[in-house]
Design an enzyme around this catalytic site. Structure first.
Site, PDB file in Angstrom:
ATOM      1  N   CYS B 152      -7.066  -1.772  -2.986  1.00  0.00           N
ATOM      2  CA  CYS B 152      -5.658  -2.260  -4.164  1.00  0.00           C
ATOM      3  C   CYS B 152      -5.695  -3.664  -3.588  1.00  0.00           C
ATOM      4  CB  CYS B 152      -4.750  -2.216  -2.936  1.00  0.00           C
ATOM      5  SG  CYS B 152      -4.486  -1.468  -1.368  1.00  0.00           S
ATOM      6  N   HIS B 236       1.834  -5.709  -4.473  1.00  0.00           N
ATOM      7  CA  HIS B 236       1.045  -6.351  -3.623  1.00  0.00           C
ATOM      8  C   HIS B 236       1.398  -7.761  -4.151  1.00  0.00           C
ATOM      9  CE1 HIS B 236       0.307  -3.064  -1.005  1.00  0.00           C
ATOM     10  NE2 HIS B 236      -0.946  -3.078  -1.208  1.00  0.00           N
TER      11      HIS B 236
END
Lengths: 347, 347, 347, 347
Positions: B152, B236
């Site tokens: 990710c 994130h």
């Protein structure tokens, strides 16, 4: 040892409360005068202060009455030292008045930090900067003086940089912070801005981190800072990347950090260890490490090679932002001044 | 366009749920088979899945029955593509079985990412890596194949690095992350570990960020990563520092980032803008920007000079970790494969 | 259907933003005028609004210019309806001016809620209260009018009480709330007050919950409310205890709740189901259920016997506080008025 | 006073850690044996314990080695008392073995709480229930015994109910809780379940709150409990509604609560005040009040009339769930036993 009477400027804010807590039972500073904004004058501290600290407000201070923030407030109280926890703009105006009236001002505000004749002091690092006071008193014609302590993130970082600089030399520093909301005061950060969120910007914070350490360390390496606000109440975590001046092993770095301050003469508020070096990969954590050494130690972990920087090392460091990063450092600075019997002019 | 029947391996986990959501109404992928762990076999999805997404579970999938995770589960279903969202150790064992049985596996797992003959694909960046499949099918004697997508944090960062590399060259990268808890799956991070806290370490994460981008970009600059877990649910945030190969103005950098992907042929799940460049100093924020472009865009802000690195620039970047950073990228990769009519061997 | 031009009073606040979002693409309300505080006048909405909603600000409204909050702001715009999202003290002063100038004011403010001639309206519950407008217009000599909607917690609770009252009668209600921070506006609740914490008091909230439902329902049972603030961003959860007028089975209660509103003529913003009844013991949850029915449904779970109250039942109910609990209800009220062609005097 | 050697069953869990902290420096309990699960046996405590308490692990216990959880582990250690912090199912099996081997077991587990011959003890409330031990020892042929303490929420509530019952009589109780995540142990509540959320259900919790107080108080009024989990680390907040047996003024209630326990002979771990009554409408708060009286006091605030219940009063109460609500109560119970020289059979 004779007790020294002290006053607090800005007694009700986040940092003011830490001053109150640390001074309420101090071995030789005797808390005599609390000053705050005009509308609170005459009221007992317990009534006007929105107390945020999980330990109870010290009983000794609950009934102390707030006085107006001016030198006259302290007449007949034998006060010698004033701790300042007011915002920069107010400090800019008020602190010189107190210095002019003969008080020794130990200030947490940023107003005078970068002035040439004002010590930006971390007692364990640059106590010799107190020498600046002579020039300060002379040129400003102040019988008192102003000593400042650095910004919270700067104090925490500089305590780690100092032994590395002394032992290995430093070429460059990059630092990325994850800072607690208490650093923004109260009401400070709105809950809608921080629940399930991170803020990528803190006004004027990066500038301070990039300049203040150089004044403290009398150094001129470059620092690049990125400051972020996260959903923690207390404890600033910093991700620190350092390019050292020469190749060193991780073990040497750990040793130098763990040993830092061992030869520094303990002051009343000194922690047992200045830097706590841990090998636990999951530490430091704000929740678990911010109160290490009663909030006066900095915890250093995840010390490992940085593959990008020349002679690079990276690590996470953590300190309590309103204790070591503010009130605690100010008190330590005043303790150093007092315990070393530095006889500058006084009232 | 004829619909392509697909199956999902690991349909109940965090990433599996995102696959379900994105595939339930996909224009030409037709969700036929859900596979999960043995104890769930035969039960309807709505009964066994602890659904975490704030939008409701798509009605189309509620009553679909879980099948066992083996190629035989798909016989008579005309399935061609299998999306994999299982943990690395299970992927290691299962995915080759599906490839051997002739299925095209698009995997989010890390098991095969770094193998030489396996594409580590971000369709917008290195679509040519699909060429590796010929060698893969030949040497492994698989009628099907495995295509992986990166970690990710890597996907989010590499989408920003690509246009900078192409236009200016990159010498070095330092990155410090503030990652959401959904990245750890469920139950994942314990609440006691993250309320009022930050965790300074995520197992195996830094290694992935330091190696995967180089394979994707066919590059060999150095990356230094520091990964932290913060109290956000999704999104994130990365603090990115880049040393470019030549001096460039901040405006040039912004332009190159904002223009990235404009010439890329839109796929069904492509966002309007690959990178959203903002001048708001308070952005990007996980809470406000993670769903930009339906979670498929990366938001870039605070682009400014980095005074330490040579030709240095620093910025904050943010992407949705389980959409663009996982299921969404996998689906985009499969869309690229399907929409370009790539006729590799099949069942 | 001919479009109806509308304006918003207080377009930049928490509730104002929800109005903007819901009205930007409304089928027949045409957003023409945004009004906010004087210092913002003349600036584009996107520049002055600190947008909090995770979906992006609708493009249609970004460049709309803020106007001053007075009836004259709307001249030449053909505006008929004004939605009000200003604080009570400002509403007290401003709303009558708009009513006097002939506008139909649908207000979320508490200023006029309890006045005898002002409808406190939940369109699905007491549409007949619009009859009060005749007296209102006559006695106040207003060509326009003011219709209010209740407090957020009241709306959510009253939607559940209504079918129980109609079918079984209600003797007593006790309710304990766990409310989201968005209910306090922005900046509202300080992060230092709510991270790792609960606040046991919300000013004037309990009084509203104990009086408003009785006016809406034309009832006189007793309500005891305890209101708490928790660390959620959106979605008020309520723990509801009801003493019914006669013994009823839990199954009967579930049926009556699930059926509520089925015969209500759907308005443009009506959800598919007014009340969503769940048997999952872990629901409702703010994070998972606040957006049910696009934030317009109330989710009811944990319906079980209350052993203390006579014919007692207890349950948890949850609704989105700024959608169904504020802007959404106001819009629904205006839709009811518009769709039923209620020909009160107008400009 | 001669020291009494003690052991801990389940030393590494949330409650186990609180036992460790409170016993490490106890004036007369001497911590000799730590027992935990088999895989940890032989290892030092500091190595196997994921320490959650913000104060550092007491140095005295860091190097103590874990022993197997069986009576033989304590031979040659002169242990007399065993504190148990294991889960109910393990307690069910293990605790009788220790009682049979002659140890006095003070248990925090629920396994034996409701058995007729087992005291469910809050030393300040029902010390006379220790009389049950005679029957227990006789019928079960145990030279040792088992004393249990109630569930965390029950202890906190019952300390408030006791003086009200004694002084005014109680007819009914409704209680709605907002409980901290530490109550679920570790890893316990997943962060994905609680960030920006509230959980409306805690397994078996309501049943305990509705039955345990009645056994402790030898009473038979009815209790209706609704239990919720919120995003706090420590400190259970309860919204309590009580129907008293006769009309009483709020002032009388405050006085009776504030005076409760004044005549109770202080034990080593007793707080200065059992109940702290506050008039601050914003208190009690988990963050600010959980450590009151070192976590052994219960704070009571917002005491006001409940308009629904007959002679109704409502209030918010708060206690530390793992100190007063678990380990602390167990230790207090053992202190009462020890300090009153209760000479039941022993090894």
């Amino acid at each position: 040892m004779k007790k020294i009477n002290v006053g607090i400027l800005g007694a009700t804010g986040m940092v003011g409360q830490r001053f109150m807590e640390m001074l309420a039972h101090h071995p030789y500073f005797n808390l005599k005068v609390l000053m705050a904004s005009k509308d609170l004058v005459g009221k007992p501290y317990s009534q006007v202060c929105n107390w945020f600290i999980s330990r109870e407000m010290p009983k000794e201070v609950c009934s102390m009455l707030i006085k107006e923030a001016k030198p006259e407030a302290m007449s007949n109280n034998g006060v010698e030292i004033v701790f300042s926890a007011v915002p920069a703009d107010i400090a800019k105006e008020l602190e010189p008045k107190f210095a002019l009236a003969g008080y020794k001002v130990f200030s947490n505000a940023s107003a005078f930090r970068m002035e040439e004749d004002v010590p930006l002091l971390i007692a364990e690092i640059n106590p010799d900067h107190l020498e600046l006071l002579k020039a300060q008193q002379q040129s400003r014609r102040w019988p008192g003086f102003i000593v400042t302590n650095p910004n919270c993130t700067t104090i925490i970082m500089t305590l780690v940089l100092k032994p590395l600089l002394d032992n290995f030399g430093i070429k460059e520093v990059l630092v990325s912070t994850m800072q607690a909301v208490s650093g923004a005061g109260y009401p400070g950060v709105a809950s809608l801005d921080i629940i399930d969120n991170v803020l990528p910007y803190i006004r004027e914070e990066e500038e301070k981190m990039e300049s203040e350490p150089l004044k403290i360390l009398d150094a001129d390496f470059k620092i690049s800072a990125s400051c972020h606000r996260v959903a923690t109440t207390d404890g600033h975590l910093e991700d620190l990347h350092i390019s050292l001046a020469k190749p060193v092993s991780i073990e040497q770095i750990k040793k130098v950090l763990a040993d830092f301050g061992k030869d520094f003469k303990k002051l009343s508020s000194s922690p047992e260890k200045l830097l706590i070096v841990t090998d636990d990969p999951m530490r430091p954590q704000p929740k678990l490490d911010r109160l290490a050494g009663n909030g006066m130690s900095v915890t250093v972990g995840r010390i490992r090679e940085d593959s990008v920087l020349e002679n690079g090392v990276k690590m996470n460091i953590l300190g309590h932002n309103t204790i070591r990063g503010a009130a605690g450092q100010s008190i330590l600075n005043a303790e150093f001044w007092a315990e070393n019997n530095l006889n500058y002019k006084s009232i």
